[in-house]
Structures are given as structure tokens and as C-alpha cells.
Design a protein around this motif. Structure first.
Motif, PDB file in Angstrom:
ATOM      1  N   GLY A  44     -12.658  55.502  26.863  1.00  0.00           N
ATOM      2  CA  GLY A  44     -11.948  55.756  25.918  1.00  0.00           C
ATOM      3  C   GLY A  44     -10.599  55.937  25.887  1.00  0.00           C
ATOM      4  O   GLY A  44     -10.286  55.610  24.357  1.00  0.00           O
ATOM      5  N   ASN A  45     -10.151  55.869  26.853  1.00  0.00           N
ATOM      6  CA  ASN A  45      -8.992  56.334  27.288  1.00  0.00           C
ATOM      7  C   ASN A  45      -8.725  54.023  26.701  1.00  0.00           C
ATOM      8  O   ASN A  45      -7.912  53.780  26.189  1.00  0.00           O
ATOM      9  N   PHE A  46      -9.101  53.708  27.553  1.00  0.00           N
ATOM     10  CA  PHE A  46      -9.043  51.808  27.702  1.00  0.00           C
ATOM     11  C   PHE A  46      -9.360  51.795  25.817  1.00  0.00           C
ATOM     12  O   PHE A  46      -8.361  50.858  25.467  1.00  0.00           O
ATOM     13  N   VAL A  47      -9.944  52.376  25.772  1.00  0.00           N
ATOM     14  CA  VAL A  47     -10.659  51.459  24.294  1.00  0.00           C
ATOM     15  C   VAL A  47      -8.991  51.566  23.388  1.00  0.00           C
ATOM     16  O   VAL A  47      -8.817  50.893  22.276  1.00  0.00           O
ATOM     17  N   LEU A  48      -9.131  52.870  23.041  1.00  0.00           N
ATOM     18  CA  LEU A  48      -6.942  53.076  22.633  1.00  0.00           C
ATOM     19  C   LEU A  48      -6.502  52.554  22.568  1.00  0.00           C
ATOM     20  O   LEU A  48      -5.397  52.076  22.134  1.00  0.00           O
ATOM     21  N   PHE A  62     -15.566  58.675  17.620  1.00  0.00           N
ATOM     22  CA  PHE A  62     -15.057  58.766  18.711  1.00  0.00           C
ATOM     23  C   PHE A  62     -15.175  59.051  20.575  1.00  0.00           C
ATOM     24  O   PHE A  62     -15.875  59.537  21.139  1.00  0.00           O
ATOM     25  N   LYS A  63     -16.367  60.242  19.712  1.00  0.00           N
ATOM     26  CA  LYS A  63     -16.528  60.975  20.564  1.00  0.00           C
ATOM     27  C   LYS A  63     -17.716  60.673  21.044  1.00  0.00           C
ATOM     28  O   LYS A  63     -18.640  61.095  21.751  1.00  0.00           O
ATOM     29  N   TRP A  64     -18.949  59.675  20.224  1.00  0.00           N
ATOM     30  CA  TRP A  64     -19.972  59.510  21.227  1.00  0.00           C
ATOM     31  C   TRP A  64     -19.891  58.666  21.940  1.00  0.00           C
ATOM     32  O   TRP A  64     -20.289  58.792  23.401  1.00  0.00           O
ATOM     33  N   ILE A  65     -18.256  57.627  21.620  1.00  0.00           N
ATOM     34  CA  ILE A  65     -17.889  56.610  22.998  1.00  0.00           C
ATOM     35  C   ILE A  65     -16.994  57.863  24.265  1.00  0.00           C
ATOM     36  O   ILE A  65     -17.961  57.036  24.906  1.00  0.00           O
ATOM     37  N   ASN A  66     -16.580  58.911  24.367  1.00  0.00           N
ATOM     38  CA  ASN A  66     -16.252  59.385  25.463  1.00  0.00           C
ATOM     39  C   ASN A  66     -17.544  59.816  25.723  1.00  0.00           C
ATOM     40  O   ASN A  66     -17.802  60.505  27.259  1.00  0.00           O
ATOM     41  N   ASP A  67     -18.424  60.330  24.912  1.00  0.00           N
ATOM     42  CA  ASP A  67     -19.570  61.283  25.689  1.00  0.00           C
ATOM     43  C   ASP A  67     -20.203  60.254  26.482  1.00  0.00           C
ATOM     44  O   ASP A  67     -20.631  60.861  27.260  1.00  0.00           O
ATOM     45  N   ASN A  68     -20.403  58.757  26.089  1.00  0.00           N
ATOM     46  CA  ASN A  68     -21.639  57.766  26.573  1.00  0.00           C
ATOM     47  C   ASN A  68     -21.255  57.414  27.686  1.00  0.00           C
ATOM     48  O   ASN A  68     -21.655  57.103  28.205  1.00  0.00           O
TER      49      ASN A  68
END
Length: 365
Positions: free
Chosen positions: A253-257, A241-247
């Protein structure tokens, strides 16, 4: 005479306002509720006592007639609580009227209220379907006042007096009904706001799922609930998940959650038992399912996530996976140990390559 009427009116408004406050406080602090027998009896008792107090501040008329606003409490009960509370209250209040004297006036009044007890609930339902609460209350008040005026006419056979009493009482009682309704509606609004705040305190602001605080309360209740024989925790978090936030940024990231939360609510056997307990970490509680069924739920969630295309704010989509830890209880429900076991299973799922379910049954002591 006018001074007495004014003071009695103030007393009636005060008594009715206090009764409204008590009745609203007797309502369970829940969004959806059913009044139990004990609560109904309390409401009937409070309402009957209120009607008797209103009689004590009545305007005394010839032939032992008492004019008061006790009918307002019946209107409140019919509109807000229905006939199951209003009708018994009317009959109890009619009996209490005899404590102030058994005579033709009290007998006529009791008979009048008995008839109205059958008519007014039906009329209230029909009016409520077409008008707002203030209009309904005023019209129901008019019915009671008209019945009282007719009762007085057949007692006195004085048309002019009956008409004068009708309009005077109608004007006075309509004002009181509106005041008491305003007070009651304000209490109900405050009650609704309180429930909203209570609900918001339980919720995770981002996903709309219940939060970790509510999760802790729930598992403590489950642990002492003997009707729940077995339970299980499904713990999961998003792989990389950190990779999603970083990229893609924290907004994506919040949208995915939020999208993942939707999947969990759909796939969970009970969508009231889905919680966000950390950043990208979620937990589901499964009660009274076999271990095979628990595994099916966990695997179904993992598969649904893996096959879904998660949208980004720019309209593009990405694929992601989750690692899942399943911990099931056997006979005993030591929820702290169960939680630690689920956490360890989740850790093992990640160490063994992610995008998989690792399950375990808690050993009995």
C-alpha cells in the motif's frame, strides 16, 4: 613585545570569529537565496567595522605602519560572498584607516588594498575551481601577506626586515585563517543542518510530498496574496485503498502511494503545490488557471492513474483508480470554504461510481 603580539592575536581571532558569526546570521534562512541591497549594506557595514577594530589591535611598526589581520575579513568576504561585498568593504576600510592617521604608510596601504581588490576576486575564482576552501584561503592569505611585505620593503628598503616580517606574518595569519575558516565552516554546516530539519518538517516522510501542516500554511498565504487572482483545489484519493492494504499488505500500500505521488508531481502545473493531506488522500493547489484548464489537469491525473500499471514489491502489478474533487474559486478566495467544497466534490465523485472528476465553482458572495 611578544606578549603584546600574543594578546593582539587573540583579540584579532575573537573579533574575526564574531564577525564570521554575524555574517552567517545575515544570510537568509533559505536553501537558495539572493542577497538584497539591505543585507549587502549590513554585511559591508559589519565587515568595515570589523576591519577597523582589527586595526585598533595592530602591531605598531616604525613610520606609523600598522600590522594587523584585517585582510582576513576581506578573504572571507571574497570567498563566501564575492566581490560585490568584498570590494566596497576594502575601500570603506581603507578610508577608515585614515582615522588613525593620514601619512605615507596609510596612503600606501590604501593603494595596496585598492589594487588587491581588483586582483583577489579573480584569483579566488580560479583557485576555487581547483582547490578546497582551506587551501584557497591560505593561498589568498599568502597574496595579501606578500603584498604587505613588498609594501614594507619599499617603505623601509630593508630586505632582511621585509623577509622576516613576511614569514612571521604568513605563519601567524595562516593559522588564524585556518581557525576562522574552521569556525565559519562549522557555522555553515549547522546552518545547512537547520535547513534540512526545516525541510524535513514540511515533508511527508513516505511520499516526499509536502505534508498537511505545510498545506495549511500555504493556503493561508494564498488567501492574502493579492497577486493570485483565482485558485482551485484538486482533492483525490485512491478508490478501494483498504482492499489493497488488506489483500497485498501495508508495505505494498505504501509502495503504491509513493508511485501515485510521482504521478502527481509530474502532472501538476507546479510540483511544489502537491500535498499528502491524509492516508490515501492528496491535494493539489492550482493558481491562476481558467476553470477549463483546471478541469483538464484533474482529468489528466485521473486518466494517467487509470492507465498506469502500479508495481507491487514482488514484481507483479495492479490497476487502480482515483476519485477526484475539483473546487474552483471565482473572485473571492475563501480557502476554508474552497476546501470544504473540494471535499464535497470528492465525496460526490465516490458516490457517483468512483474513477471520475466532479468539479464545482465556488459561488461569490
Amino acid at each position: 613585545m611578544l606578549t603584546s603580539i600574543f594578546l593582539n592575536t587573540i583579540a584579532n581571532v575573537s573579533i574575526l570569529s564574531m564577525a564570521s558569526y554575524i555574517l552567517v546570521k545575515l544570510i537568509p534562512k533559505k536553501r537558495h537565496y539572493t542577497l538584497g541591497l539591505k543585507q549587502k549594506l549590513w554585511m559591508i557595514g559589519v565587515s568595515s567595522a570589523t576591519s577597523f577594530l582589527l586595526m585598533l589591535f595592530s602591531v605598531d611598526m616604525p613610520q606609523d605602519v600598522k600590522l594587523d589581520l584585517r585582510h582576513v575579513i576581506f578573504i572571507l568576504l571574497v570567498y563566501y560572498f564575492g566581490s560585490s561585498i568584498a570590494v566596497p568593504t576594502i575601500f570603506v576600510a581603507s578610508l577608515l584607516r585614515f582615522l588613525l592617521g593620514v601619512n605615507s604608510a596609510s596612503i600606501r596601504a590604501a593603494a595596496m588594498y585598492a589594487v588587491l581588490a581588483l586582483i583577489v576576486p579573480i584569483l579566488s575564482k580560479k583557485l576555487t575551481a581547483r582547490f578546497n576552501q582551506y587551501a584557497v584561503m591560505v593561498m589568498l592569505n599568502m597574496v595579501f601577506v606578500l603584498a604587505s611585505a613588498l609594501n614594507l620593503y619599499f617603505l623601509y628598503y630593508d630586505r632582511a626586515a621585509a623577509i622576516a616580517i613576511f614569514f612571521s606574518l604568513l605563519l601567524l595569519s595562516s593559522g588564524v585563517v585556518i581557525i576562522v575558516t574552521l569556525f565559519t565552516e562549522d557555522l555553515r554546516k549547522s546552518f545547512s543542518l537547520y535547513l534540512d530539519e526545516q525541510e524535513h518538517a514540511k515533508m511527508d516522510f513516505l511520499t516526499g510530498l509536502y505534508n498537511v501542516r505545510e498545506f495549511n500554511k500555504k493556503w493561508q498565504k494564498i488567501q492574502i496574496d493579492k497577486s493570485i487572482k483565482t485558485t482551485a483545489f484538486i482533492m483525490l484519493d485512491i478508490d478501494h485503498f483498504k482492499w489493497i492494504n488488506d489483500n497485498y499488505g501495508h508495505a505494498n500500500g505504501n509502495f503504491v502511494l509513493r508511485q501515485l505521488a510521482t504521478i502527481l508531481k509530474i502532472e501538476a502545473p507546479d510540483n511544489e503545490l502537491v500535498y499528502r493531506i491524509g492516508g490515501e488522500e492528496f491535494c493539489l493547489i492550482l493558481n491562476d488557471l481558467s476553470y477549463t484548464d483546471q478541469q483538464k489537469v484533474a482529468e489528466q491525473i485521473r486518466a494517467k492513474v487509470a492507465e498506469k500499471e502500479f508495481l507491487l514489491e514482488n514484481g507483479n502489478d495492479i490497476q487502480l483508480t482515483v476519485s477526484v474533487g475539483l473546487a474552483a474559486s471565482a473572485q473571492n478566495k475563501d480557502m476554508k470554504k474552497l476546501f470544504r467544497l473540494a471535499d464535497r466534490c470528492l465525496y460526490d465523485a465516490k458516490n457517483q461510481g468512483r474513477n471520475q472528476v466532479v468539479g464545482s465553482i465556488m459561488e461569490t458572495e
